[in-house]
Design a protein around this motif. Structure first.
Motif, PDB file in Angstrom:
ATOM      1  N   ASP A  70      28.096 -59.154 -22.599  1.00  0.00           N
ATOM      2  CA  ASP A  70      27.122 -58.995 -21.514  1.00  0.00           C
ATOM      3  C   ASP A  70      27.779 -58.470 -20.241  1.00  0.00           C
ATOM      4  OD1 ASP A  70      25.159 -59.937 -23.215  1.00  0.00           O
ATOM      5  OD2 ASP A  70      25.143 -61.969 -22.370  1.00  0.00           O
ATOM      6  N   ASN A  71      28.950 -59.008 -19.929  1.00  0.00           N
ATOM      7  CA  ASN A  71      29.668 -58.585 -18.729  1.00  0.00           C
ATOM      8  C   ASN A  71      30.059 -57.105 -18.828  1.00  0.00           C
ATOM      9  OD1 ASN A  71      30.779 -58.953 -16.183  1.00  0.00           O
ATOM     10  ND2 ASN A  71      32.760 -59.591 -17.000  1.00  0.00           N
ATOM     11  N   TRP A  72      30.536 -56.688 -20.003  1.00  0.00           N
ATOM     12  CA  TRP A  72      30.898 -55.275 -20.190  1.00  0.00           C
ATOM     13  C   TRP A  72      29.661 -54.384 -20.057  1.00  0.00           C
ATOM     14  CZ3 TRP A  72      34.954 -52.319 -19.915  1.00  0.00           C
ATOM     15  CH2 TRP A  72      34.887 -51.014 -20.405  1.00  0.00           C
ATOM     16  N   ASN A  73      28.581 -54.765 -20.708  1.00  0.00           N
ATOM     17  CA  ASN A  73      27.357 -53.956 -20.656  1.00  0.00           C
ATOM     18  C   ASN A  73      26.814 -53.816 -19.237  1.00  0.00           C
ATOM     19  OD1 ASN A  73      27.180 -53.247 -23.374  1.00  0.00           O
ATOM     20  ND2 ASN A  73      26.100 -55.120 -23.904  1.00  0.00           N
ATOM     21  N   ASN A  74      26.942 -54.869 -18.441  1.00  0.00           N
ATOM     22  CA  ASN A  74      26.393 -54.851 -17.081  1.00  0.00           C
ATOM     23  C   ASN A  74      27.363 -54.311 -16.033  1.00  0.00           C
ATOM     24  OD1 ASN A  74      23.978 -55.990 -17.963  1.00  0.00           O
ATOM     25  ND2 ASN A  74      24.803 -58.053 -17.773  1.00  0.00           N
ATOM     26  N   ASN A  75      28.676 -54.355 -16.312  1.00  0.00           N
ATOM     27  CA  ASN A  75      29.651 -54.021 -15.276  1.00  0.00           C
ATOM     28  C   ASN A  75      30.747 -53.052 -15.711  1.00  0.00           C
ATOM     29  OD1 ASN A  75      28.559 -55.970 -13.308  1.00  0.00           O
ATOM     30  ND2 ASN A  75      29.243 -57.463 -14.814  1.00  0.00           N
ATOM     31  N   ALA A  76      30.545 -52.322 -16.777  1.00  0.00           N
ATOM     32  CA  ALA A  76      31.587 -51.409 -17.272  1.00  0.00           C
ATOM     33  C   ALA A  76      32.017 -50.396 -16.224  1.00  0.00           C
ATOM     34  CB  ALA A  76      31.111 -50.689 -18.530  1.00  0.00           C
ATOM     35  N   SER A  77      31.082 -49.967 -15.393  1.00  0.00           N
ATOM     36  CA  SER A  77      31.421 -48.953 -14.379  1.00  0.00           C
ATOM     37  C   SER A  77      32.390 -49.482 -13.321  1.00  0.00           C
ATOM     38  CB  SER A  77      30.162 -48.414 -13.712  1.00  0.00           C
ATOM     39  OG  SER A  77      29.463 -49.451 -13.064  1.00  0.00           O
ATOM     40  N   THR A  78      32.481 -50.787 -13.152  1.00  0.00           N
ATOM     41  CA  THR A  78      33.476 -51.336 -12.222  1.00  0.00           C
ATOM     42  C   THR A  78      34.708 -51.873 -12.964  1.00  0.00           C
ATOM     43  OG1 THR A  78      32.300 -53.452 -12.177  1.00  0.00           O
ATOM     44  CG2 THR A  78      31.843 -51.919 -10.390  1.00  0.00           C
ATOM     45  N   ILE A  79      34.517 -52.389 -14.181  1.00  0.00           N
ATOM     46  CA  ILE A  79      35.639 -52.939 -14.956  1.00  0.00           C
ATOM     47  C   ILE A  79      36.577 -51.826 -15.415  1.00  0.00           C
ATOM     48  CG2 ILE A  79      36.285 -54.170 -17.073  1.00  0.00           C
ATOM     49  CD1 ILE A  79      33.598 -55.682 -16.836  1.00  0.00           C
ATOM     50  N   TYR A  80      36.017 -50.755 -15.944  1.00  0.00           N
ATOM     51  CA  TYR A  80      36.824 -49.643 -16.480  1.00  0.00           C
ATOM     52  C   TYR A  80      37.793 -49.071 -15.441  1.00  0.00           C
ATOM     53  CZ  TYR A  80      37.745 -44.881 -18.184  1.00  0.00           C
ATOM     54  OH  TYR A  80      38.337 -43.704 -18.545  1.00  0.00           O
ATOM     55  N   PRO A  81      37.336 -48.718 -14.225  1.00  0.00           N
ATOM     56  CA  PRO A  81      38.300 -48.203 -13.232  1.00  0.00           C
ATOM     57  C   PRO A  81      39.385 -49.216 -12.859  1.00  0.00           C
ATOM     58  CG  PRO A  81      36.046 -47.745 -12.536  1.00  0.00           C
ATOM     59  CD  PRO A  81      35.974 -48.633 -13.734  1.00  0.00           C
ATOM     60  N   LYS A  82      39.028 -50.503 -12.837  1.00  0.00           N
ATOM     61  CA  LYS A  82      40.025 -51.533 -12.512  1.00  0.00           C
ATOM     62  C   LYS A  82      41.111 -51.593 -13.588  1.00  0.00           C
ATOM     63  CE  LYS A  82      37.111 -54.571  -9.745  1.00  0.00           C
ATOM     64  NZ  LYS A  82      36.405 -55.851  -9.677  1.00  0.00           N
ATOM     65  N   ILE A  83      40.699 -51.524 -14.860  1.00  0.00           N
ATOM     66  CA  ILE A  83      41.673 -51.545 -15.961  1.00  0.00           C
ATOM     67  C   ILE A  83      42.573 -50.316 -15.878  1.00  0.00           C
ATOM     68  CG2 ILE A  83      41.968 -51.413 -18.469  1.00  0.00           C
ATOM     69  CD1 ILE A  83      39.412 -53.106 -18.725  1.00  0.00           C
TER      70      ILE A  83
ATOM     71  N   ASP B 134      43.298 -48.598 -13.228  1.00  0.00           N
ATOM     72  CA  ASP B 134      44.165 -48.765 -12.066  1.00  0.00           C
ATOM     73  C   ASP B 134      45.344 -49.674 -12.408  1.00  0.00           C
ATOM     74  OD1 ASP B 134      44.785 -48.278  -9.318  1.00  0.00           O
ATOM     75  OD2 ASP B 134      44.104 -50.322  -8.870  1.00  0.00           O
ATOM     76  N   ILE B 135      45.076 -50.772 -13.096  1.00  0.00           N
ATOM     77  CA  ILE B 135      46.154 -51.697 -13.504  1.00  0.00           C
ATOM     78  C   ILE B 135      47.133 -50.985 -14.443  1.00  0.00           C
ATOM     79  CG2 ILE B 135      46.644 -53.783 -14.862  1.00  0.00           C
ATOM     80  CD1 ILE B 135      43.948 -54.906 -13.738  1.00  0.00           C
ATOM     81  N   LEU B 136      46.622 -50.213 -15.389  1.00  0.00           N
ATOM     82  CA  LEU B 136      47.479 -49.492 -16.328  1.00  0.00           C
ATOM     83  C   LEU B 136      48.330 -48.427 -15.634  1.00  0.00           C
ATOM     84  CD1 LEU B 136      45.005 -49.051 -19.310  1.00  0.00           C
ATOM     85  CD2 LEU B 136      46.998 -50.543 -19.245  1.00  0.00           C
ATOM     86  N   LEU B 137      47.797 -47.828 -14.589  1.00  0.00           N
ATOM     87  CA  LEU B 137      48.511 -46.768 -13.882  1.00  0.00           C
ATOM     88  C   LEU B 137      49.428 -47.286 -12.782  1.00  0.00           C
ATOM     89  CD1 LEU B 137      45.600 -44.180 -13.619  1.00  0.00           C
ATOM     90  CD2 LEU B 137      47.647 -43.994 -15.044  1.00  0.00           C
ATOM     91  N   ASN B 138      49.266 -48.533 -12.413  1.00  0.00           N
ATOM     92  CA  ASN B 138      50.055 -49.125 -11.338  1.00  0.00           C
ATOM     93  C   ASN B 138      51.510 -49.302 -11.794  1.00  0.00           C
ATOM     94  OD1 ASN B 138      50.983 -50.477  -9.110  1.00  0.00           O
ATOM     95  ND2 ASN B 138      49.270 -51.913  -9.043  1.00  0.00           N
TER      96      ASN B 138
END
Length: 181
Positions: free
Chosen positions: A160-173, A175-179
């Motif tokens: 449910d969280n992914w379906n509702n918030n993927a547009s904010t979760i994906y960039p955060k992930i 960003d963490i991977l690129l940091n």
């Protein structure tokens, strides 16, 4: 609806699916095909699945893996299906064929252009669930993460969280991977 009307509708829907699949060289995922068919001929999902299953069992349509990395199987018309379409295309009323041609172009472009957020969980046993979260763009998986949960409730919450918030979760992930820190 009489029995002969049901038989005619079934035949038309089978030929319609073959007709549409014959125009898609790379195949299409099942949900995309349903979207096109239901836009043309107002069928419900369960009826669509029944017709599609029958076409698969008779080997007029096949399910193929697009590539090794992508789990999404695509549906394609087989050689037998093309032969059957040639023999049965007259079953499709002209008005339905015209509507199919018009809707097909519009729906296919919207299906291939849209970005899909997909999340699902699969039970391993009663306490372990595998969760798969994806972003698909133009029928290509551009991001996928797989994780585990120890309860159905946690698995459902992640989906449910992914379906509702993927547009904010994906960039955060990303960003963490690129940091570099």
């Amino acid at each position: 609806m009489s029995n002969s009307d049901n038989t005619t509708a079934l035949a038309e829907n089978k030929v319609l699916i073959l007709y549409i699949l014959n125009q898609i060289t790379d195949g299409i995922i099942q949900d995309g095909l349903f979207k096109i068919i239901s836009s043309i001929n107002d069928v419900n999902y369960f009826y669509f699945k029944q017709v599609l299953t029958d076409l698969i069992e008779t080997k007029l349509v096949g399910i193929f893996t697009k590539d090794e990395e992508d789990d999404d199987d695509v549906i394609k018309i087989t050689t037998e299906g093309k032969n059957a379409l040639t023999l049965t295309q007259d079953v499709l009323p002209g008005i339905l064929k015209l509507k199919a041609d018009n809707v097909f172009k519009k729906e296919l472009s919207s299906i291939t252009d849209e970005t899909s957020v997909i999340a699902e969980f699969i039970p391993k046993n009663e306490h372990d669930y595998t969760i798969k979260c994806k972003i698909v763009e133009n029928n290509e998986t551009i991001f996928e993460v797989k994780t585990f949960a120890g309860s159905r409730e946690r698995a459902q919450k992640i989906v449910d969280n992914w379906n509702n918030n993927a547009s904010t979760i994906y960039p955060k992930i990303l960003d963490i991977l690129l940091n570099n820190k």
